[in-house]
Design an enzyme around this catalytic site. Structure first.
Site, mmCIF file in Angstrom:
data_model
loop_
_atom_site.group_PDB
_atom_site.id
_atom_site.type_symbol
_atom_site.label_atom_id
_atom_site.label_comp_id
_atom_site.label_asym_id
_atom_site.label_seq_id
_atom_site.Cartn_x
_atom_site.Cartn_y
_atom_site.Cartn_z
ATOM 1 N N HIS A 288 -5.030 66.987 22.656
ATOM 2 C CA HIS A 288 -6.190 66.227 23.134
ATOM 3 C C HIS A 288 -6.410 65.058 21.899
ATOM 4 C CE1 HIS A 288 -7.135 68.086 26.702
ATOM 5 N NE2 HIS A 288 -7.027 69.239 26.032
ATOM 6 N N ARG B 291 -8.083 62.323 22.099
ATOM 7 C CA ARG B 291 -9.378 61.604 22.407
ATOM 8 C C ARG B 291 -9.313 59.999 22.556
ATOM 9 N NH1 ARG B 291 -11.028 66.154 24.300
ATOM 10 N NH2 ARG B 291 -11.451 67.929 23.191
ATOM 11 N N ASP C 6 -5.732 68.504 33.304
ATOM 12 C CA ASP C 6 -6.373 69.816 32.149
ATOM 13 C C ASP C 6 -7.791 69.389 31.698
ATOM 14 O OD1 ASP C 6 -5.925 71.731 30.419
ATOM 15 O OD2 ASP C 6 -6.370 70.313 28.694
ATOM 16 N N HIS D 200 -4.345 73.502 34.867
ATOM 17 C CA HIS D 200 -5.105 73.989 34.044
ATOM 18 C C HIS D 200 -5.800 75.251 35.216
ATOM 19 C CE1 HIS D 200 -9.178 74.300 31.394
ATOM 20 N NE2 HIS D 200 -9.498 74.621 32.853
ATOM 21 N N HIS E 186 -2.320 76.821 28.853
ATOM 22 C CA HIS E 186 -2.942 77.871 28.233
ATOM 23 C C HIS E 186 -3.099 79.134 29.056
ATOM 24 C CE1 HIS E 186 -5.833 75.887 30.368
ATOM 25 N NE2 HIS E 186 -5.940 75.071 29.459
ATOM 26 N N ASN F 162 -12.102 76.963 26.335
ATOM 27 C CA ASN F 162 -11.820 77.188 27.506
ATOM 28 C C ASN F 162 -10.250 77.128 27.785
ATOM 29 O OD1 ASN F 162 -12.373 77.383 30.308
ATOM 30 N ND2 ASN F 162 -12.437 75.287 30.621
ATOM 31 N N ASP G 147 -3.235 73.281 22.587
ATOM 32 C CA ASP G 147 -4.714 72.783 23.136
ATOM 33 C C ASP G 147 -5.625 72.275 21.977
ATOM 34 O OD1 ASP G 147 -6.505 72.196 24.895
ATOM 35 O OD2 ASP G 147 -7.025 74.372 25.462
ATOM 36 N N HIS H 138 -13.732 68.243 18.330
ATOM 37 C CA HIS H 138 -15.189 67.847 18.549
ATOM 38 C C HIS H 138 -15.876 67.418 17.504
ATOM 39 C CE1 HIS H 138 -14.991 68.876 22.871
ATOM 40 N NE2 HIS H 138 -14.216 70.074 22.430
#
Lengths: 343, 428
Positions: free
Chosen positions: B58, B60, B150, B177, B230, B276, B303, B307
């Site tokens: 990710h 972002r 995902d 996912h 995942h 997750n 994954d 954040h």
């Protein structure tokens, strides 16, 4: 005793008995004409309530005021929290105002633990209920109530609940009261049985120190106390049970079922009760139901917890001994607990 | 471009050899190669791997540049030994049009730290209702071949079936996912002994397994290829193993954190462990390691989910799900797979470079370390051991579950088409 009270599982048997014994001392204060001790004079306690809970909040408030603490009530509704302020900032703001203890009620499991362990604040943290995790003062007041009724007010001092059989009935899955009680009652030597429909028992319950039954009737005759948990009607909509009526028929406590309990056995409820759902009016209003006593005992228990955690500037009652250290007062039931009436 | 001679490197963990890079290409691999006109990198027994490929990152950007950008994310990737990353579609706006995927692809090219291959959303806005323009994304400059919602499961069986069928026209693959949404409403952690005690909403293994079971059967029925993101439970391993034994065209990935961490860590209520799918039990961890070793699980994918600090510095329920992983992935794989004897370095190259490149059709990546191949390489000091210090991360975010944990291995050099992106552990 530790600096914080986060989970009933953190209490040793001796910690728990000390709190119950201290609460008996505190209860005597309630019988006096002036129900007040100077113990926490000059100390500030904030009741930080992110969830509405009038009864728990006023119980803590009564306990704090009887110990002469300065009390601040903080309700999340309409406060900066509803404008997006974080738990961390709220707590730090309060601490900057000189708070010695935070009594926290929060909808998120683990919020009090985070508050106590993340280095955000230095104040003592008392968990007044977090999500579906723990509600340790409720478990303590329940144990206190059971000990008084089943062992005796004076005979109970120094005693635990060894060999007493306590059945907890209802929505275990969503209940912090059930979790706290299983931990504490087990620590105090009681034999605990959980009774619920299988949908309201958590996956993973097999490691808990208790038995689980799906059949209320088979447990009644061997229970010294039956604790009914509140069951929210909304659970029906999530298919935890088909209808209110079916739930009441299978897991509700009515007069017939109460009659099958041993004569000395009591009925407990943490409140608020949903009459007609998990308990009938006949049972709720009977002499065997301790729900009102539990409320009164809650104040004594919370006084004891606040006293033991904060170790007041002065002993609980008159005749301060200059040699009594803060630590000894905090960790042991010194003679400083004795009331003047006894001496 | 000048020549580079990597001297004495254990290629894929074998006997020390020299590797000569000329421009963007490996010119020769052998012993005692001449260093004439070449810059020399003394490998001194370090392990040389093909540049790592992450099928699940990710980045972002666009939309959440406060947590990561294509630049910071690709610098983190280079730092971790990666030369190609597949960027997930759950950006703002969602990568569900040719315009968004081209933007992300171009940013990766411009920065030059690591190739960025965008993943396109399966459905418009990740809402699971209407197929996104999969063909347009494939035909764009970004050349999208992997499609995923995902973060969300394509839970509608008909939409999933249609997506599996539709991408066959251009050789695409849907990466699922796997999370049955109704079974995971309010889910906060693995459902089991720990969730029962902590009073946190449970995320049951069956919510993952039931979707995987359905999707491998759908893939079989319509003759499509499906990739499972995942994978996190022992039961999922059994289903994928069964599907492969039936000849179903399924591939699966596991994250480094699911190879190492368990739900016992959630007892700290520290949201750095909130992810997750959630951390599972030790039994699951051991099953995942075994499955990665025996090939039931094809690849390791990070994954990598950055954040900002405030999204983790809060109570568990309020915290965001996800962990950064690009800069620790290889160390965790060494710890859990190599140092345990489950996988050798050739196996690591297979699971972290060859196979992910093949699944994602990244043609210049995941190639053998031999003459004539693109010089996408990474050099690893496997003898190193040290504790993880997030302050040194190139990622914009610090939400690692490994802070202070001692892990083996350190990437010292990364080359992307012969250009060094990491030298002696420092980004160029």
């Amino acid at each position: 005793m530790q600096r914080h009270l986060i989970s009933a599982a953190d209490l040793t048997r001796d910690d728990a008995v000390l709190i119950l014994d201290t609460a008996e001392e505190m209860a005597r204060v309630a019988d006096r004409p002036i129900k007040k001790l100077p113990t926490l004079r000059g100390r500030t306690v904030v009741n930080l309530f992110f969830e509405d809970s009038t009864r728990t909040r006023i119980s803590f408030e009564a306990a704090e005021k009887r110990l002469s603490a300065d009390v601040i009530n903080f309700s999340a509704k309409g406060s900066s929290v509803s404008k997006g302020e974080s738990l961390k900032d709220t707590a730090q703001t309060l601490e900057a105002m000189g708070v010695d203890a935070v009594v926290i009620r929060h909808g998120a499991s683990g919020a009090p633990y985070r508050l106590a362990t993340s280095g955000w604040i230095d104040a003592a943290v008392i968990n007044a209920g977090d999500g579906t995790h723990q509600h340790p003062t409720q478990a303590l007041l329940d144990a206190f109530t059971a000990r008084r009724r089943l062992v005796g007010r004076d005979a109970g001092l120094g005693q635990d609940l060894s060999g007493r059989r306590i059945t907890i009935v209802g929505d275990v899955l969503h209940s912090r009261v059930a979790r706290s009680n299983v931990d504490l009652l087990h620590t105090l030597g009681a034999e605990v049985t959980l009774v619920a429909p299988p949908t309201l028992v958590p996956v993973g319950v097999e490691t808990w120190p208790c038995d689980v039954s799906y059949d209320l009737d088979s447990t009644l005759a061997k229970s010294d106390a039956v604790m009914m948990l509140r069951v929210q009607r909304e659970r029906m909509n999530a298919a935890f049970f088909p209808t209110e009526r079916e739930y009441s028929r299978r897991y509700g406590l009515d007069g017939d079922r109460m009659a099958r309990m041993p004569e000395h056995a009591i009925v407990m409820h943490p409140g608020p009760m949903v009459r007609g759902m998990e308990i009938t009016a006949e049972v709720a209003d009977s002499d065997r139901c301790t729900v009102v006593e539990q409320v009164a005992n809650g104040v004594s228990i919370r006084m004891a917890v606040l006293y033991l955690l904060l170790g007041g500037n002065e002993p609980a009652v008159a005749h301060p001994s200059p040699t009594t250290t803060l630590a000894s007062r905090r960790f042991a039931p010194t003679p400083a607990f004795r009331t003047t009436e006894e001496k | 471009m000048s020549k580079i001679l990597i001297r004495g490197a254990k290629v894929l963990g074998g006997e020390p050899q020299d590797v000569l890079i000329d421009g963007a290409v490996i010119e020769a691999v052998g012993s005692g190669l001449s260093d004439e006109g070449a810059e020399v990198v003394e490998a001194g027994g370090k392990v040389l791997l093909p540049g790592l490929v992450d099928l699940h990152t990710h980045l972002r950007e666009p939309g959440r540049e406060d947590s990561e950008t294509v630049l910071t994310g690709t610098r983190a990737a280079a730092s971790g030994g990666y030369t190609a990353v597949f960027a997930m579609a759950n950006t703002f706006p969602v990568a569900d049009t040719a315009g968004v995927v081209e933007q992300v692809w171009r940013l990766g090219r411009e920065h030059g730290y690591c190739d960025v291959q965008p993943i396109g959303a399966v459905t418009v806005g990740l809402e699971g209702k209407k197929l996104a323009e999969l063909g347009a994304m494939h035909e764009s400059a970004a050349g999208v071949t992997v499609f995923s919602d995902d973060g969300k499961c394509v839970d509608d069986a008909v939409i999933m079936r249609r997506a599996l069928e539709y991408v066959k026209a251009f050789g695409g693959v849907v990466a699922q996912h796997a999370q049955e949404p109704r079974l995971t409403e309010g889910a906060q952690m693995n459902e089991g002994i720990v969730s029962a005690e902590l009073g946190l909403g449970g995320w049951p293994a069956v919510a993952e397994e039931s979707i995987i079971a359905r999707d491998v059967l759908l893939a079989e029925h319509v003759g499509s290829r499906v990739h499972i993101c995942h994978l996190s439970t022992a039961g999922s391993v059994e289903i994928v193993r069964w599907a492969k034994s039936r000849g179903i065209d399924v591939t699966a990935e596991v994250t480094p954190h699911h190879l190492l961490l368990t739900d016992e860590l959630v007892r700290t209520y520290n949201p750095v462990y909130k992810v997750n799918p959630p951390l599972r039990t030790e039994r699951d961890v051991l099953a995942l390691r075994e499955a990665l070793a025996d090939g039931t699980i094809d690849i390791v994918a990070t994954d990598h989910a950055p954040h900002p600090h405030e999204d983790k510095d809060c109570e568990w329920a309020a915290a965001a799900m996800g962990m950064v992983g690009l800069e620790t992935a290889l160390s965790v794989v060494q710890e859990t797979m190599v140092d345990t004897g489950l996988l050798d370095w050739a196996g690591v190259a297979d699971r972290m470079s060859f196979k992910p490149a093949k699944i994602g059709q990244a043609r210049d990546h995941g190639r053998p370390v031999s003459a004539g191949e693109p010089a996408n390489l990474t050099l690893v000091d496997t003898a190193y051991r040290g504790s993880v210090d997030p302050a040194g991360f190139a990622s914009r975010s610090r939400n690692t579950p490994y802070e202070g944990r001692e892990l083996p291995g350190r990437v010292t050099h990364t080359w992307l088409r012969g250009k060094a992106t990491l030298v002696d552990g420092k980004l160029t």
